[in-house]
Design a protein around this motif. Structure first.
Motif, PDB file in Angstrom:
ATOM      1  N   VAL A  55       0.814  -1.230   0.000  1.00 49.53           N
ATOM      2  CA  VAL A  55       0.000   0.000   0.000  1.00 49.53           C
ATOM      3  C   VAL A  55       0.845   1.278   0.000  1.00 49.53           C
ATOM      4  O   VAL A  55       0.307   2.370  -0.179  1.00 49.53           O
ATOM      5  CB  VAL A  55      -1.002   0.027   1.177  1.00 49.53           C
ATOM      6  N   HIS A  56       2.170   1.168   0.245  1.00 45.07           N
ATOM      7  CA  HIS A  56       3.142   2.263   0.148  1.00 45.07           C
ATOM      8  C   HIS A  56       2.575   3.656   0.459  1.00 45.07           C
ATOM      9  O   HIS A  56       2.527   4.520  -0.410  1.00 45.07           O
ATOM     10  CB  HIS A  56       3.777   2.263  -1.256  1.00 45.07           C
ATOM     11  N   PRO A  57       2.123   3.896   1.714  1.00 47.45           N
ATOM     12  CA  PRO A  57       1.575   5.214   2.054  1.00 47.45           C
ATOM     13  C   PRO A  57       2.649   6.299   2.110  1.00 47.45           C
ATOM     14  O   PRO A  57       3.811   6.007   2.391  1.00 47.45           O
ATOM     15  CB  PRO A  57       0.984   4.992   3.445  1.00 47.45           C
ATOM     16  N   SER A  58       2.248   7.545   1.843  1.00 46.65           N
ATOM     17  CA  SER A  58       3.161   8.685   2.003  1.00 46.65           C
ATOM     18  C   SER A  58       3.007   9.314   3.373  1.00 46.65           C
ATOM     19  O   SER A  58       3.839  10.104   3.806  1.00 46.65           O
ATOM     20  CB  SER A  58       2.862   9.775   0.974  1.00 46.65           C
ATOM     21  N   LEU A  59       1.892   9.030   4.012  1.00 43.68           N
ATOM     22  CA  LEU A  59       1.598   9.647   5.306  1.00 43.68           C
ATOM     23  C   LEU A  59       0.708   8.688   6.073  1.00 43.68           C
ATOM     24  O   LEU A  59      -0.177   8.060   5.492  1.00 43.68           O
ATOM     25  CB  LEU A  59       0.864  10.985   5.084  1.00 43.68           C
ATOM     26  N   CYS A  60       0.960   8.576   7.386  1.00 41.82           N
ATOM     27  CA  CYS A  60       0.125   7.709   8.221  1.00 41.82           C
ATOM     28  C   CYS A  60      -0.572   8.561   9.278  1.00 41.82           C
ATOM     29  O   CYS A  60       0.073   9.313  10.007  1.00 41.82           O
ATOM     30  CB  CYS A  60       1.004   6.646   8.880  1.00 41.82           C
ATOM     31  N   ILE A  61      -1.901   8.455   9.333  1.00 46.41           N
ATOM     32  CA  ILE A  61      -2.666   9.155  10.370  1.00 46.41           C
ATOM     33  C   ILE A  61      -3.359   8.102  11.221  1.00 46.41           C
ATOM     34  O   ILE A  61      -4.166   7.319  10.712  1.00 46.41           O
ATOM     35  CB  ILE A  61      -3.719  10.103   9.762  1.00 46.41           C
ATOM     36  N   ILE A  62      -3.012   8.044  12.508  1.00 43.88           N
ATOM     37  CA  ILE A  62      -3.654   7.076  13.399  1.00 43.88           C
ATOM     38  C   ILE A  62      -4.697   7.813  14.223  1.00 43.88           C
ATOM     39  O   ILE A  62      -4.403   8.844  14.827  1.00 43.88           O
ATOM     40  CB  ILE A  62      -2.614   6.408  14.317  1.00 43.88           C
ATOM     41  N   MET A  63      -5.909   7.294  14.227  1.00 43.76           N
ATOM     42  CA  MET A  63      -6.986   7.954  14.956  1.00 43.76           C
ATOM     43  C   MET A  63      -6.962   7.566  16.430  1.00 43.76           C
ATOM     44  O   MET A  63      -7.094   6.381  16.762  1.00 43.76           O
ATOM     45  CB  MET A  63      -8.350   7.578  14.374  1.00 43.76           C
ATOM     46  N   GLU A  64      -6.815   8.538  17.308  1.00 45.23           N
ATOM     47  CA  GLU A  64      -7.037   8.427  18.749  1.00 45.23           C
ATOM     48  C   GLU A  64      -6.048   7.570  19.529  1.00 45.23           C
ATOM     49  O   GLU A  64      -5.427   8.013  20.467  1.00 45.23           O
ATOM     50  CB  GLU A  64      -8.453   7.882  19.044  1.00 45.23           C
ATOM     51  N   THR A  65      -5.922   6.297  19.164  1.00 47.57           N
ATOM     52  CA  THR A  65      -5.224   5.381  20.050  1.00 47.57           C
ATOM     53  C   THR A  65      -4.766   4.186  19.240  1.00 47.57           C
ATOM     54  O   THR A  65      -4.951   4.147  18.045  1.00 47.57           O
ATOM     55  CB  THR A  65      -6.186   4.979  21.192  1.00 47.57           C
ATOM     56  N   GLU A  66      -4.153   3.229  19.853  1.00 50.49           N
ATOM     57  CA  GLU A  66      -3.655   2.006  19.238  1.00 50.49           C
ATOM     58  C   GLU A  66      -2.405   2.245  18.400  1.00 50.49           C
ATOM     59  O   GLU A  66      -2.473   2.462  17.190  1.00 50.49           O
ATOM     60  CB  GLU A  66      -4.723   1.309  18.389  1.00 50.49           C
ATOM     61  N   LEU A  67      -1.281   2.206  19.090  1.00 47.20           N
ATOM     62  CA  LEU A  67       0.010   2.347  18.425  1.00 47.20           C
ATOM     63  C   LEU A  67       0.698   0.989  18.467  1.00 47.20           C
ATOM     64  O   LEU A  67       0.763   0.358  19.516  1.00 47.20           O
ATOM     65  CB  LEU A  67       0.857   3.385  19.177  1.00 47.20           C
ATOM     66  N   TRP A  68       1.213   0.538  17.329  1.00 43.79           N
ATOM     67  CA  TRP A  68       1.888  -0.755  17.261  1.00 43.79           C
ATOM     68  C   TRP A  68       3.369  -0.537  16.972  1.00 43.79           C
ATOM     69  O   TRP A  68       3.709   0.084  15.963  1.00 43.79           O
ATOM     70  CB  TRP A  68       1.264  -1.621  16.168  1.00 43.79           C
ATOM     71  N   PRO A  69       4.248  -1.070  17.820  1.00 42.29           N
ATOM     72  CA  PRO A  69       5.680  -0.766  17.702  1.00 42.29           C
ATOM     73  C   PRO A  69       6.277  -1.069  16.328  1.00 42.29           C
ATOM     74  O   PRO A  69       6.980  -0.229  15.763  1.00 42.29           O
ATOM     75  CB  PRO A  69       6.309  -1.640  18.786  1.00 42.29           C
ATOM     76  N   ASN A  70       6.003  -2.244  15.754  1.00 40.14           N
ATOM     77  CA  ASN A  70       6.626  -2.560  14.472  1.00 40.14           C
ATOM     78  C   ASN A  70       6.060  -1.701  13.347  1.00 40.14           C
ATOM     79  O   ASN A  70       6.774  -1.326  12.417  1.00 40.14           O
ATOM     80  CB  ASN A  70       6.449  -4.049  14.144  1.00 40.14           C
ATOM     81  N   MET A  71       4.775  -1.401  13.447  1.00 38.27           N
ATOM     82  CA  MET A  71       4.130  -0.565  12.441  1.00 38.27           C
ATOM     83  C   MET A  71       4.740   0.840  12.455  1.00 38.27           C
ATOM     84  O   MET A  71       5.101   1.388  11.408  1.00 38.27           O
ATOM     85  CB  MET A  71       2.632  -0.524  12.766  1.00 38.27           C
ATOM     86  N   ILE A  72       4.854   1.406  13.656  1.00 38.77           N
ATOM     87  CA  ILE A  72       5.415   2.757  13.772  1.00 38.77           C
ATOM     88  C   ILE A  72       6.873   2.749  13.323  1.00 38.77           C
ATOM     89  O   ILE A  72       7.327   3.643  12.598  1.00 38.77           O
ATOM     90  CB  ILE A  72       5.340   3.248  15.242  1.00 38.77           C
ATOM     91  N   ASN A  73       7.592   1.700  13.709  1.00 38.43           N
ATOM     92  CA  ASN A  73       8.990   1.601  13.309  1.00 38.43           C
ATOM     93  C   ASN A  73       9.105   1.471  11.786  1.00 38.43           C
ATOM     94  O   ASN A  73      10.002   2.042  11.160  1.00 38.43           O
ATOM     95  CB  ASN A  73       9.634   0.396  13.998  1.00 38.43           C
ATOM     96  N   GLY A  74       8.160   0.731  11.186  1.00 42.31           N
ATOM     97  CA  GLY A  74       8.132   0.590   9.731  1.00 42.31           C
ATOM     98  C   GLY A  74       7.972   1.937   9.047  1.00 42.31           C
ATOM     99  O   GLY A  74       8.609   2.222   8.029  1.00 42.31           O
ATOM    100  N   CYS A  75       7.117   2.788   9.594  1.00 39.32           N
ATOM    101  CA  CYS A  75       6.937   4.138   9.049  1.00 39.32           C
ATOM    102  C   CYS A  75       8.246   4.913   9.161  1.00 39.32           C
ATOM    103  O   CYS A  75       8.700   5.552   8.208  1.00 39.32           O
ATOM    104  CB  CYS A  75       5.841   4.883   9.803  1.00 39.32           C
ATOM    105  N   ASP A  76       8.847   4.830  10.350  1.00 38.26           N
ATOM    106  CA  ASP A  76      10.073   5.577  10.609  1.00 38.26           C
ATOM    107  C   ASP A  76      11.168   5.169   9.620  1.00 38.26           C
ATOM    108  O   ASP A  76      11.832   6.014   9.020  1.00 38.26           O
ATOM    109  CB  ASP A  76      10.513   5.293  12.052  1.00 38.26           C
TER     110      ASP A  76
END
Lengths: 424, 424
Positions: free
Chosen positions: A122-143
């Motif tokens: 899905v190769h996003p250019s920007l990630c917007i997370i609504m309100e809550t639920e942060l996943w470490p590998n997902m966030i690290n993947g964005c970084d």
């Protein structure tokens, strides 16, 4: 290192997660659909299509994201929005609201391989997370891929913050990887900062749920419904919205008491989860109530309880009642959207568990638009008082509407952040 | 038959119970004292001495039973009162209040042999259980020996009732063995009746905690304290009473906010359990507060927080403050006695968890004497508003006092039941 350990634990837990998924599917078959998406096998988006990815855990967050997504579609016509969620009810709602105007799939489980596949497809250019639920590998993947992450309408209850603190080795690096945190309130912002979010990344934008627009079509629908429900007897109407297991008993106990004082009153009872519709109907019957179903289309004048067993209509019900009780609050769920009834200018009742809406509930209670009730008796007493006292009722309604109106604006502040992220 | 099964389980659990007792003793050494009493080896009462036995689980119930016991001593001078409890803090309080005027020991564990020994040694003519905590073998022991059992100030929260319902084979026969249940409220009475208490045995007497008497000596003590705490600066005083683990953080967060608006304010912070005094002091210090201890006797004018680390004085503190927050309510403990500050005519603040005081809290909130706050911010906002607005403060105080006054009378209704039981 803590993330590696976390990933190993996650892999080990996958059999358990699958069993839970099967168990849920046994109650709600839609859990069995599209399960491959949960392992990152999501539909591919053409590589030349630019993507803004919005993640909403479930229905509540999905509904809150609607005005944001509509604004994004208008502002950035060359981007396509991808909306992910975790639950089938969230998925249903997203499909109903946006039809084909957005991409949609489940979020992948937070294992490195699933996350990789997800990003690759899905190769996003920007990630917007609504309100809550942060996943470490997902966030690290964005970084790692240099994708900015915005936590929109960010909230963190006191108890969640305590939970996070126990795993601070894992949580702290993740919090530092967030590009922007747009917190709902000052309390939330303080807690995010204590968990390691950079000061420069933190701002208090307010709650975008206040930026709710009730359009003419919705108003008309509500007026028609209200006329139908009132009937020739001009019945008073109490709405109990988004109730959870354990709340319906209390509501029905209170309702019996109210009926003994105001015989013509109608209860519109809307359980939060569709899989409970039949149970709640049986409960009403065992309490000696005459029950009808909204899905049948018609309403008999002799009904005591109308079961709201349709999806996506609740917002219009808030405009078709004299009092709105909002559930998830008599049991420790933390409350549901109390801003929707406020936007309709309806007196609001709630149970005491409001930890997901502390700021909005403080504003509403202190203004006089909402009352917290701790027992069936208390609910009954409040309903009877409000229904009997026209002045009190319109005063409460005016107060809740004022709070809803005064607190708009978070959406624009959030869109400014998105601009910065896209244009940087 | 279910009781036999229950007794076997209880015997099997005794090693676990002993380990728990040791673990508790490691934190609070008084748990290690008089443990033989818990197996029924309690001091013998001469066989020709007639005995009324009152059981109070812990401090809250012990305090509530004081006016009852004093009235019993006056009415039935030939009887001697035996007061049992389960916790060392309850035991301390009973000894301090009654000195040698009552017999006192721990209640025996609910195994048939311990219960037998207990009855053989103290041979009560009447059993009065305060509020809650019914033990099947104990109640059955009374029934077998033809000792009437009165459940005084009976309360049963919704969730306790649900718990009891799961073991209805065991609970139902026990409930039928109760001679009288004097319920605090109609809600409680309905729940007792659903659990099998005989209709003829049930009455709603109200809450005897309302029958609190504040005598002249107490008033004088409070006045002196208030003058001392106000000091030459005439400081506003906030009392946070009976706080539990997890609440002090919220209180201190709110207090910092209040101090930023009203610099001279003093917080009197009284943790519920003595074993937490040191922890809470450390927490205050780590929040940058200057802390003193009530036990030191004196108070420096520069203190931010006065730690109430004495026992049995709280009732007078309620008369020495401008606002009283009552704890056990921001965490799911169910609240503590909110009637005491009401009897002093003080504005009351509380967290949302009030399931042990639903009726009193409904009366107080609906009258305007008490405000429920769901967050540190909310507490701070309410305190600032109340401290700044003299009219609001005296209005809230007058409302809480009115509720306290209007609801007296449960004690006399309860004493009528005792008369019936003794004279039958």
């Amino acid at each position: 290192m803590p993330r590696l350990f976390y990933s190993i634990l996650f892999y080990l837990a996958i059999p358990v997660i699958l069993i839970r998924l099967l168990w849920r599917a046994s109650k709600n078959p839609s859990y069995a659909c599209r399960w491959v998406e949960r392992f990152g096998f999501v539909p591919r988006i053409p590589i030349d299509q630019k993507v803004i990815w919005i993640h909403s855990v479930s229905v509540g967050e999905a509904l809150a994201s609607v005005p944001l997504i509509k604004a994004l579609q208008e502002r950035y016509p060359t981007y396509r929005c991808l909306v992910t969620c975790m639950t089938p009810t969230g998925s249903e709602r997203i499909k109903t609201i946006f039809l084909k105007s957005v991409e949609h799939c489940y979020l992948a489980y937070d294992t490195p391989d699933a996350v990789s596949r997800f990003f690759e497809r899905v190769h996003p250019s920007l990630c917007i997370i609504m309100e809550t639920e942060l996943w470490p590998n997902m966030i690290n993947g964005c970084d790692k891929r240099d994708i900015p992450v915005i936590l929109a309408n960010g909230r963190l209850s006191l108890s969640s913050a305590k939970g996070y603190k126990k795993f601070s080795y894992l949580v702290r690096p993740m919090m530092r990887q967030l590009s922007w945190v747009a917190a709902q309130s000052g309390d939330d912002a303080i807690r995010f900062s204590q968990l390691g979010v950079n000061k420069e990344a933190l701002s208090v934008t307010g709650n975008i749920k206040f930026d709710l627009i009730i359009d003419e079509a919705l108003r008309e629908k509500s007026t028609v419904l209200l006329r139908e429900w009132r009937g020739p007897e001009s019945r008073p109407i109490i709405l109990a919205a988004s109730t959870h297991r354990g709340e319906d008993e209390i509501i029905l106990e209170a309702f019996a008491e109210i009926k003994s004082k105001l015989a013509s009153v109608l209860l519109v009872l809307v359980p939060r989860h569709p899989e409970r519709f039949n149970q709640v109907e049986a409960l009403c019957l065992s309490n000696g109530m005459k029950v009808g179903r909204r899905s049948s289309g018609s309403i008999e004048p002799s009904l005591d309880v109308l079961l709201g067993d349709t999806m996506g209509e609740l917002i219009s019900f808030f405009g078709s009642c004299d009092i709105a009780f909002v559930g998830g609050s008599l049991v420790p769920t933390g409350g549901h959207n109390i801003i929707e009834p406020a936007a309709w200018g309806v007196p609001i009742l709630s149970g005491p568990h409001l930890f997901n809406f502390t700021e909005a509930s403080e504003l509403l209670v202190r203004s006089g638009g909402m009352i917290i009730c701790e027992s069936a008796q208390w609910l009954a007493d409040s309903c009877i008082q409000i229904l009997k006292d026209d002045e009190l009722r319109s005063k409460m309604g005016a107060s809740s509407l004022r709070i809803a109106d005064e607190n708009r604006g978070a959406l624009n502040r959030l869109l400014d952040l998105v601009d910065q992220a896209i244009l940087r």
